[in-house]
Motif scaffolding. Structure first.
Motif, PDB file in Angstrom:
ATOM      1  N   LYS A 217     -11.024  35.145  17.254  1.00  0.00           N
ATOM      2  CA  LYS A 217     -11.279  35.063  15.813  1.00  0.00           C
ATOM      3  C   LYS A 217     -10.477  33.936  15.171  1.00  0.00           C
ATOM      4  CE  LYS A 217     -12.535  39.910  14.912  1.00  0.00           C
ATOM      5  NZ  LYS A 217     -12.151  41.164  14.240  1.00  0.00           N
ATOM      6  N   ILE A 218      -9.224  33.797  15.581  1.00  0.00           N
ATOM      7  CA  ILE A 218      -8.381  32.749  15.005  1.00  0.00           C
ATOM      8  C   ILE A 218      -8.836  31.366  15.473  1.00  0.00           C
ATOM      9  CG2 ILE A 218      -6.051  31.795  14.889  1.00  0.00           C
ATOM     10  CD1 ILE A 218      -6.388  34.351  13.271  1.00  0.00           C
ATOM     11  N   LYS A 219      -9.082  31.232  16.755  1.00  0.00           N
ATOM     12  CA  LYS A 219      -9.448  29.918  17.307  1.00  0.00           C
ATOM     13  C   LYS A 219     -10.783  29.415  16.774  1.00  0.00           C
ATOM     14  CE  LYS A 219      -6.766  30.497  21.548  1.00  0.00           C
ATOM     15  NZ  LYS A 219      -6.808  30.780  23.002  1.00  0.00           N
ATOM     16  N   SER A 220     -11.724  30.325  16.501  1.00  0.00           N
ATOM     17  CA  SER A 220     -13.052  29.906  16.032  1.00  0.00           C
ATOM     18  C   SER A 220     -13.175  29.916  14.509  1.00  0.00           C
ATOM     19  CB  SER A 220     -14.125  30.831  16.633  1.00  0.00           C
ATOM     20  OG  SER A 220     -13.939  32.166  16.195  1.00  0.00           O
ATOM     21  N   ALA A 221     -12.105  30.237  13.808  1.00  0.00           N
ATOM     22  CA  ALA A 221     -12.167  30.373  12.349  1.00  0.00           C
ATOM     23  C   ALA A 221     -12.398  29.042  11.653  1.00  0.00           C
ATOM     24  CB  ALA A 221     -10.881  31.006  11.834  1.00  0.00           C
ATOM     25  N   TYR A 222     -13.185  29.096  10.599  1.00  0.00           N
ATOM     26  CA  TYR A 222     -13.442  27.923   9.744  1.00  0.00           C
ATOM     27  C   TYR A 222     -12.156  27.572   8.997  1.00  0.00           C
ATOM     28  CZ  TYR A 222     -15.589  25.041   6.111  1.00  0.00           C
ATOM     29  OH  TYR A 222     -15.917  24.005   5.269  1.00  0.00           O
ATOM     30  N   THR A 223     -11.862  26.286   8.887  1.00  0.00           N
ATOM     31  CA  THR A 223     -10.654  25.870   8.166  1.00  0.00           C
ATOM     32  C   THR A 223     -11.000  24.959   6.984  1.00  0.00           C
ATOM     33  OG1 THR A 223     -10.356  24.122   9.843  1.00  0.00           O
ATOM     34  CG2 THR A 223      -9.087  26.158  10.140  1.00  0.00           C
ATOM     35  N   ASP A 224     -10.867  23.655   7.167  1.00  0.00           N
ATOM     36  CA  ASP A 224     -11.058  22.703   6.071  1.00  0.00           C
ATOM     37  C   ASP A 224     -11.980  21.580   6.549  1.00  0.00           C
ATOM     38  OD1 ASP A 224     -10.888  20.800   4.083  1.00  0.00           O
ATOM     39  OD2 ASP A 224      -8.707  20.630   4.107  1.00  0.00           O
ATOM     40  N   ALA A 225     -13.179  21.551   6.013  1.00  0.00           N
ATOM     41  CA  ALA A 225     -14.183  20.566   6.464  1.00  0.00           C
ATOM     42  C   ALA A 225     -13.760  19.133   6.173  1.00  0.00           C
ATOM     43  CB  ALA A 225     -15.521  20.856   5.794  1.00  0.00           C
ATOM     44  N   LEU A 226     -12.860  18.920   5.196  1.00  0.00           N
ATOM     45  CA  LEU A 226     -12.448  17.573   4.817  1.00  0.00           C
ATOM     46  C   LEU A 226     -11.237  17.077   5.601  1.00  0.00           C
ATOM     47  CD1 LEU A 226     -12.891  17.847   0.933  1.00  0.00           C
ATOM     48  CD2 LEU A 226     -14.468  16.883   2.620  1.00  0.00           C
ATOM     49  N   LYS A 227     -10.628  17.977   6.378  1.00  0.00           N
ATOM     50  CA  LYS A 227      -9.479  17.566   7.199  1.00  0.00           C
ATOM     51  C   LYS A 227     -10.021  17.138   8.562  1.00  0.00           C
ATOM     52  CE  LYS A 227      -4.903  19.255   8.660  1.00  0.00           C
ATOM     53  NZ  LYS A 227      -4.130  18.116   8.139  1.00  0.00           N
ATOM     54  N   LEU A 228     -10.334  15.856   8.688  1.00  0.00           N
ATOM     55  CA  LEU A 228     -11.079  15.356   9.843  1.00  0.00           C
ATOM     56  C   LEU A 228     -10.206  15.191  11.087  1.00  0.00           C
ATOM     57  CD1 LEU A 228     -13.285  12.711   8.007  1.00  0.00           C
ATOM     58  CD2 LEU A 228     -13.813  15.102   8.533  1.00  0.00           C
ATOM     59  N   THR A 229      -8.909  14.931  10.891  1.00  0.00           N
ATOM     60  CA  THR A 229      -7.987  14.826  12.019  1.00  0.00           C
ATOM     61  C   THR A 229      -6.736  15.632  11.685  1.00  0.00           C
ATOM     62  OG1 THR A 229      -6.722  12.906  11.222  1.00  0.00           O
ATOM     63  CG2 THR A 229      -8.795  12.464  12.401  1.00  0.00           C
ATOM     64  N   ALA A 230      -5.885  15.807  12.691  1.00  0.00           N
ATOM     65  CA  ALA A 230      -4.662  16.584  12.477  1.00  0.00           C
ATOM     66  C   ALA A 230      -3.788  15.973  11.382  1.00  0.00           C
ATOM     67  CB  ALA A 230      -3.879  16.684  13.784  1.00  0.00           C
ATOM     68  N   HIS A 235      -6.538  20.639   2.481  1.00  0.00           N
ATOM     69  CA  HIS A 235      -6.711  21.362   1.221  1.00  0.00           C
ATOM     70  C   HIS A 235      -6.456  22.852   1.496  1.00  0.00           C
ATOM     71  CE1 HIS A 235      -9.155  17.700   1.180  1.00  0.00           C
ATOM     72  NE2 HIS A 235      -8.878  17.630  -0.115  1.00  0.00           N
ATOM     73  N   PRO A 236      -5.194  23.267   1.562  1.00  0.00           N
ATOM     74  CA  PRO A 236      -4.857  24.641   1.958  1.00  0.00           C
ATOM     75  C   PRO A 236      -5.423  25.716   1.042  1.00  0.00           C
ATOM     76  CG  PRO A 236      -2.927  23.475   1.101  1.00  0.00           C
ATOM     77  CD  PRO A 236      -3.992  22.461   1.305  1.00  0.00           C
ATOM     78  N   ASP A 237      -5.668  25.358  -0.221  1.00  0.00           N
ATOM     79  CA  ASP A 237      -6.233  26.342  -1.146  1.00  0.00           C
ATOM     80  C   ASP A 237      -7.686  26.676  -0.807  1.00  0.00           C
ATOM     81  OD1 ASP A 237      -6.773  23.664  -1.873  1.00  0.00           O
ATOM     82  OD2 ASP A 237      -7.414  24.293  -3.876  1.00  0.00           O
ATOM     83  N   GLN A 238      -8.315  25.865   0.047  1.00  0.00           N
ATOM     84  CA  GLN A 238      -9.703  26.111   0.454  1.00  0.00           C
ATOM     85  C   GLN A 238      -9.799  26.585   1.905  1.00  0.00           C
ATOM     86  OE1 GLN A 238     -12.118  22.608  -0.453  1.00  0.00           O
ATOM     87  NE2 GLN A 238     -10.887  22.184  -2.275  1.00  0.00           N
ATOM     88  N   CYS A 239      -8.664  26.858   2.517  1.00  0.00           N
ATOM     89  CA  CYS A 239      -8.628  27.209   3.942  1.00  0.00           C
ATOM     90  C   CYS A 239      -8.170  28.654   4.120  1.00  0.00           C
ATOM     91  CB  CYS A 239      -7.686  26.259   4.676  1.00  0.00           C
ATOM     92  SG  CYS A 239      -7.414  26.702   6.410  1.00  0.00           S
TER      93      CYS A 239
END
Length: 317
Positions: A217-230, A235-239
């Motif tokens: 669940k953690i590994k496949s979770a959606y995060t931030d579409a705009l954070k393209l690289t590490a 945008h932590p408020d959207q993650c």
């Protein structure tokens, strides 16, 4: 000094998850030494919209008691009881209080309106009044709720005020109860797509305590579409990973927003936090049936004077 009374409740629809834990259970546990605590397993309420669960409700309730005790609820300090064990008392008070409200009052409550099916059962429509009856049986000073339940507490207090006005007897009244919110913001659900929905079993987005699917669940979770690289500022408020991390005591906002923390490392950190929390819980053997039997005896004794008083005032005097 008399301790204040606090009431919390949970529907036994499945396994305990961290939305429950940080939503109300952690707060209840923190109040166990300073308050007289009551914890209701609202099994009757489940039947209003999930009648198909009737055969499994008892086992679900027993499992939930065990999970909550393992998570830190102390039966010596918190009275744990099941709604259906107070079947007649609950129905009696629900009937009395239903005399002071109507269909429009109920269906205009936002949480009811959102969940209202096309052809709702009468039980579903009366659950806000039934919840007021749950509160009246205990007569608590405070009720632990989420933001979405504040209108339900407002309705309960209005019903109590109308009832007190009718009876006009100072020897026993239904007091206003104060809603108490969690110290933690709403825990979002976790999933592979963006969502602002709260964590919920019915939405299939929950992180359960001792979740056997936790890693995936953690590994496949959606995060931030705009954070393209590490190293891309995020945008932590959207993650959801960042928001859930805050509940577990770690705020990655600064590191994420500056690009110092990548999503993979943020997920690894959250995974470690959750596993550490899981391991902190007890695994001792307990007897849920005994805990519930003690709880209902205690609540029935507390409620007895109220139900006898109301029956006499309504039908005799």
């Amino acid at each position: 000094m008399t301790k204040k009374i606090v009431l919390a409740g949970i529907r036994p629809t499945g396994q305990l998850h961290y939305g429950h834990y940080y939503g109300f259970l952690e707060k209840l546990i923190s109040l166990q030494d300073s308050h007289d605590c009551y914890l209701l397993i609202a099994d009757m309420q489940v039947l209003g919209d999930k009648i198909e669960k009737h055969n499994s409700l008892n086992q679900l309730s027993l499992n939930l008691v065990q999970q909550m005790v393992h998570a830190g609820v102390n039966p010596a300090k918190t009275v744990i009881y099941k709604q259906s064990d107070l079947f007649y008392e609950t129905l009696e008070l629900t009937y009395y209080l239903s005399l002071f409200t109507n269909y429009n009052n109920i269906t205009h409550i936002p949480s009811v309106k959102e969940a209202l099916p096309d052809n709702p059962s009468l039980s579903f429509l009366t659950y806000p009044v039934s919840q007021a009856a749950d509160i009246a049986l205990i007569r608590p000073d405070q009720v632990l709720v989420g933001n979405d339940q504040l209108p339900l507490i407002e309705l309960a207090n209005k019903l109590f005020a109308r009832f007190n006005s009718l009876l006009q007897d100072p020897t026993l009244t239904l007091p206003d109860t104060t809603p108490v919110l969690s110290d933690t913001a709403k825990i979002p659900g976790i999933g592979t797509m963006p969502s602002s929905a709260k964590m919920s079993k019915s939405l299939n987005n929950a992180l359960y305590i001792n979740d056997i699917e936790l890693d995936n669940k953690i590994k496949s979770a959606y995060t931030d579409a705009l954070k393209l690289t590490a190293k891309t500022p995020g945008h932590p408020d959207q993650c959801t990973i960042a928001q859930i991390s805050k509940a577990f005591g770690s705020d990655p906002s600064d590191s994420c927003s500056t690009g110092a923390l990548g999503c993979k490392d943020c997920k690894a950190s959250l995974l470690s936090l959750i596993k550490a929390k899981d391991q902190s819980f007890s695994s001792a053997d307990i007897n849920p049936e005994k805990i519930l039997a003690h709880g209902v005896f205690h609540v029935r004794e507390r409620a007895k004077d109220l139900t006898l008083f109301l029956k006499h005032k309504v039908f005799v005097s």
